[in-house]
Design a protein around this motif. Sequence first.
Motif, PDB file in Angstrom:
ATOM      1  N   MET A   1       0.807  -1.198   0.000  1.00  0.00           N
ATOM      2  CA  MET A   1       0.000   0.000   0.000  1.00  0.00           C
ATOM      3  C   MET A   1       0.860   1.277   0.000  1.00  0.00           C
ATOM      4  O   MET A   1       0.541   2.188  -0.753  1.00  0.00           O
ATOM      5  N   PRO A   2       1.923   1.351   0.801  1.00  0.00           N
ATOM      6  CA  PRO A   2       2.748   2.567   0.764  1.00  0.00           C
ATOM      7  C   PRO A   2       3.388   2.800  -0.605  1.00  0.00           C
ATOM      8  O   PRO A   2       3.569   3.947  -1.024  1.00  0.00           O
ATOM      9  N   ILE A   3       3.696   1.720  -1.323  1.00  0.00           N
ATOM     10  CA  ILE A   3       4.292   1.873  -2.648  1.00  0.00           C
ATOM     11  C   ILE A   3       3.286   2.498  -3.597  1.00  0.00           C
ATOM     12  O   ILE A   3       3.625   3.399  -4.377  1.00  0.00           O
ATOM     13  N   LEU A   4       2.041   2.046  -3.536  1.00  0.00           N
ATOM     14  CA  LEU A   4       1.013   2.624  -4.408  1.00  0.00           C
ATOM     15  C   LEU A   4       0.760   4.090  -4.074  1.00  0.00           C
ATOM     16  O   LEU A   4       0.559   4.904  -4.982  1.00  0.00           O
ATOM     17  N   ILE A   5       0.776   4.419  -2.802  1.00  0.00           N
ATOM     18  CA  ILE A   5       0.587   5.820  -2.406  1.00  0.00           C
ATOM     19  C   ILE A   5       1.717   6.680  -2.961  1.00  0.00           C
ATOM     20  O   ILE A   5       1.478   7.758  -3.518  1.00  0.00           O
ATOM     21  N   ALA A   6       2.942   6.184  -2.843  1.00  0.00           N
ATOM     22  CA  ALA A   6       4.090   6.928  -3.383  1.00  0.00           C
ATOM     23  C   ALA A   6       3.993   7.067  -4.900  1.00  0.00           C
ATOM     24  O   ALA A   6       4.303   8.128  -5.454  1.00  0.00           O
ATOM     25  N   GLN A   7       3.556   6.003  -5.567  1.00  0.00           N
ATOM     26  CA  GLN A   7       3.405   6.077  -7.020  1.00  0.00           C
ATOM     27  C   GLN A   7       2.353   7.104  -7.401  1.00  0.00           C
ATOM     28  O   GLN A   7       2.554   7.897  -8.324  1.00  0.00           O
ATOM     29  N   TRP A   8       1.221   7.103  -6.710  1.00  0.00           N
ATOM     30  CA  TRP A   8       0.157   8.061  -7.035  1.00  0.00           C
ATOM     31  C   TRP A   8       0.606   9.499  -6.783  1.00  0.00           C
ATOM     32  O   TRP A   8       0.309  10.402  -7.560  1.00  0.00           O
ATOM     33  N   ILE A   9       1.319   9.723  -5.690  1.00  0.00           N
ATOM     34  CA  ILE A   9       1.829  11.071  -5.408  1.00  0.00           C
ATOM     35  C   ILE A   9       2.784  11.507  -6.519  1.00  0.00           C
ATOM     36  O   ILE A   9       2.702  12.634  -7.024  1.00  0.00           O
ATOM     37  N   GLY A  10       3.684  10.620  -6.925  1.00  0.00           N
ATOM     38  CA  GLY A  10       4.618  10.949  -7.996  1.00  0.00           C
ATOM     39  C   GLY A  10       3.929  11.231  -9.313  1.00  0.00           C
ATOM     40  O   GLY A  10       4.266  12.180 -10.018  1.00  0.00           O
ATOM     41  N   VAL A  11       2.930  10.421  -9.644  1.00  0.00           N
ATOM     42  CA  VAL A  11       2.202  10.608 -10.908  1.00  0.00           C
ATOM     43  C   VAL A  11       1.439  11.928 -10.900  1.00  0.00           C
ATOM     44  O   VAL A  11       1.431  12.670 -11.888  1.00  0.00           O
ATOM     45  N   VAL A  12       0.810  12.253  -9.779  1.00  0.00           N
ATOM     46  CA  VAL A  12       0.060  13.511  -9.689  1.00  0.00           C
ATOM     47  C   VAL A  12       1.008  14.706  -9.805  1.00  0.00           C
ATOM     48  O   VAL A  12       0.721  15.675 -10.509  1.00  0.00           O
ATOM     49  N   LYS A  13       2.139  14.641  -9.123  1.00  0.00           N
ATOM     50  CA  LYS A  13       3.100  15.751  -9.189  1.00  0.00           C
ATOM     51  C   LYS A  13       3.686  15.908 -10.593  1.00  0.00           C
ATOM     52  O   LYS A  13       3.890  17.022 -11.059  1.00  0.00           O
ATOM     53  N   LEU A  14       3.963  14.791 -11.262  1.00  0.00           N
ATOM     54  CA  LEU A  14       4.521  14.864 -12.611  1.00  0.00           C
ATOM     55  C   LEU A  14       3.507  15.356 -13.635  1.00  0.00           C
ATOM     56  O   LEU A  14       3.894  15.885 -14.677  1.00  0.00           O
ATOM     57  N   SER A  15       2.226  15.198 -13.356  1.00  0.00           N
ATOM     58  CA  SER A  15       1.214  15.641 -14.320  1.00  0.00           C
ATOM     59  C   SER A  15       1.235  17.155 -14.500  1.00  0.00           C
ATOM     60  O   SER A  15       0.820  17.660 -15.543  1.00  0.00           O
ATOM     61  N   LYS A  16       1.743  17.865 -13.528  1.00  0.00           N
ATOM     62  CA  LYS A  16       1.808  19.326 -13.608  1.00  0.00           C
ATOM     63  C   LYS A  16       2.900  19.793 -14.562  1.00  0.00           C
ATOM     64  O   LYS A  16       2.922  20.946 -14.966  1.00  0.00           O
ATOM     65  N   HIS A  17       3.818  18.894 -14.934  1.00  0.00           N
ATOM     66  CA  HIS A  17       4.923  19.242 -15.831  1.00  0.00           C
ATOM     67  C   HIS A  17       4.702  18.718 -17.240  1.00  0.00           C
ATOM     68  O   HIS A  17       5.641  18.661 -18.027  1.00  0.00           O
ATOM     69  N   GLY A  18       3.506  18.304 -17.551  1.00  0.00           N
ATOM     70  CA  GLY A  18       3.201  17.806 -18.886  1.00  0.00           C
ATOM     71  C   GLY A  18       2.898  16.325 -18.866  1.00  0.00           C
ATOM     72  O   GLY A  18       3.476  15.570 -18.087  1.00  0.00           O
ATOM     73  N   ARG A  19       2.000  15.944 -19.719  1.00  0.00           N
ATOM     74  CA  ARG A  19       1.583  14.543 -19.777  1.00  0.00           C
ATOM     75  C   ARG A  19       2.099  13.926 -21.069  1.00  0.00           C
ATOM     76  O   ARG A  19       1.398  13.855 -22.059  1.00  0.00           O
ATOM     77  N   ARG A  20       3.328  13.481 -20.999  1.00  0.00           N
ATOM     78  CA  ARG A  20       3.960  12.839 -22.148  1.00  0.00           C
ATOM     79  C   ARG A  20       3.804  11.328 -22.028  1.00  0.00           C
ATOM     80  O   ARG A  20       3.160  10.832 -21.124  1.00  0.00           O
ATOM     81  N   GLY A  21       4.427  10.612 -22.945  1.00  0.00           N
ATOM     82  CA  GLY A  21       4.328   9.155 -22.959  1.00  0.00           C
ATOM     83  C   GLY A  21       4.815   8.499 -21.683  1.00  0.00           C
ATOM     84  O   GLY A  21       4.237   7.512 -21.221  1.00  0.00           O
ATOM     85  N   ASP A  22       5.883   9.035 -21.107  1.00  0.00           N
ATOM     86  CA  ASP A  22       6.403   8.449 -19.864  1.00  0.00           C
ATOM     87  C   ASP A  22       5.391   8.585 -18.731  1.00  0.00           C
ATOM     88  O   ASP A  22       5.203   7.659 -17.944  1.00  0.00           O
ATOM     89  N   TRP A  23       4.699   9.718 -18.675  1.00  0.00           N
ATOM     90  CA  TRP A  23       3.686   9.914 -17.636  1.00  0.00           C
ATOM     91  C   TRP A  23       2.516   8.966 -17.837  1.00  0.00           C
ATOM     92  O   TRP A  23       2.029   8.367 -16.882  1.00  0.00           O
ATOM     93  N   TRP A  24       2.067   8.816 -19.071  1.00  0.00           N
ATOM     94  CA  TRP A  24       0.948   7.911 -19.338  1.00  0.00           C
ATOM     95  C   TRP A  24       1.311   6.472 -19.008  1.00  0.00           C
ATOM     96  O   TRP A  24       0.477   5.715 -18.505  1.00  0.00           O
ATOM     97  N   CYS A  25       2.524   6.078 -19.262  1.00  0.00           N
ATOM     98  CA  CYS A  25       2.975   4.729 -18.922  1.00  0.00           C
ATOM     99  C   CYS A  25       2.955   4.525 -17.406  1.00  0.00           C
ATOM    100  O   CYS A  25       2.491   3.496 -16.913  1.00  0.00           O
TER     101      CYS A  25
END
Length: 111
Positions: A1-25
Amino acid sequence: MPILIAQWIGVVKLSKHGRRGDWWCMVTGTALATLNPFLQVAGAFLFRSLGGDTVIFNVLMFGGLSALGGLLFAIGFVLHAMRLSNLQNRISELEMMNLAQATELERIRNR
């Protein structure tokens, strides 16, 4: 569960810098890993109502979604790191060009 929380936080933060292929993956991988337990429970209830063996069904149908999600997130993370590395190299290259131009201008002024 902590890994998924960290992944979601990272994905949300990265979405503010553009949604490129790496973000969608990365977001696809995180979503698959998050949905896997819910799909296993739903599949167990559905298959049990049809009279089947729920353990075999869950292993065959949903067993690899967490692994696939982790793999997709890792691929997206590597692509993101490579893009940042290329960007950093380009910045360094431009700074060196700027320094060389400033040095050349100083030489021309001192003649």
